[in-house]
Design an enzyme around this catalytic site. Sequence first.
Site, PDB file in Angstrom:
ATOM      1  N   SER A   1       0.864  -1.181   0.000  1.00  0.00           N
ATOM      2  CA  SER A   1       0.000   0.000   0.000  1.00  0.00           C
ATOM      3  C   SER A   1       0.896   1.225   0.000  1.00  0.00           C
ATOM      4  O   SER A   1       2.076   1.140   0.370  1.00  0.00           O
ATOM      5  CB  SER A   1      -0.863   0.003   1.274  1.00  0.00           C
ATOM      6  OG  SER A   1      -1.495   1.247   1.471  1.00  0.00           O
TER       7      SER A   1
ATOM      8  N   TYR B   1      -2.524  -1.031  10.385  1.00  0.00           N
ATOM      9  CA  TYR B   1      -2.412  -1.200   8.931  1.00  0.00           C
ATOM     10  C   TYR B   1      -1.068  -0.678   8.432  1.00  0.00           C
ATOM     11  O   TYR B   1      -0.371  -1.345   7.654  1.00  0.00           O
ATOM     12  CB  TYR B   1      -3.562  -0.458   8.257  1.00  0.00           C
ATOM     13  CG  TYR B   1      -3.697  -0.705   6.782  1.00  0.00           C
ATOM     14  CD1 TYR B   1      -4.425  -1.784   6.293  1.00  0.00           C
ATOM     15  CD2 TYR B   1      -3.125   0.161   5.847  1.00  0.00           C
ATOM     16  CE1 TYR B   1      -4.577  -2.013   4.935  1.00  0.00           C
ATOM     17  CE2 TYR B   1      -3.260  -0.054   4.486  1.00  0.00           C
ATOM     18  CZ  TYR B   1      -3.983  -1.141   4.036  1.00  0.00           C
ATOM     19  OH  TYR B   1      -4.123  -1.348   2.688  1.00  0.00           O
TER      20      TYR B   1
END
Length: 261
Positions: free
Chosen positions: A143, A156
């Site tokens: 990401s 995350y």
Amino acid sequence: MSLKGKAAIVTGSTSGIGQGIAEALAAAGADVMLNGFGDADAIEQQRAGLERDHGVKAAYSAADMSKPDQIKAMVADAEKLLGKVDILVNNAGIQTVAAIEEFPDDRWELIQAINLSSNFYAIKAAMPGMKARNWGRIVNIASAHGLVASPYKVAYVAAKHGVVGLTKVVALETAQMNITCNAICPGFVKTPLVEGQIGDQAKANNMTEEQVVKDVILASQPSKKFVGIDELGALTVFLCGDQASSITGTSLSVDGGWTAR
């Protein structure tokens, strides 16, 4: 680019990014094992559709990516059903948003397990076969948050940074074995999960969905447009081809300029 004769696992591939990547690999000729949760009939339609539309073998594993034993079994099943595992795409992931002092302990543990540890266990299980055949392609879907941080996403961001580090180590260990390991770092992609967030935020903040997209969701993405799932599929296919054999240990940003700031 043809991947005919290759066999792939794509985790978290019953929806969103993973589904698009599985479709792209099958379109390039690779046999594919799907993985993920969802309606059984819909998953079977997806699996059968890959076989029908692309003339490949397609299998499905319901392995829970938070369970190491199930991950190992998934790889073993793919080797049995597809004959081998040449390509591994680690895509499964979940998200929770909260301030660190309020972040639920169980969600921290689950996000680390699914977003990071599952990559480790899947690579570990697939690596012996790749080494034996002297060929392998590992693509970890990280990401933009594997490279930069945002508030309220502690688990995350930590996990995705870990994925980038894991990618580099695997690349170094396999650099002379015709095995590559790379991370793709997308910005915001319009998945079903994100579409739900747009509607929720519009209602909560008395904004139009267009305002939420421009001023909230894509505030950090200079292009002001979502990354296309087809773009991620095409990049994955390229990384799995022979023309990308010297690309390894990299983190490839597909984020509309987000991390260029």
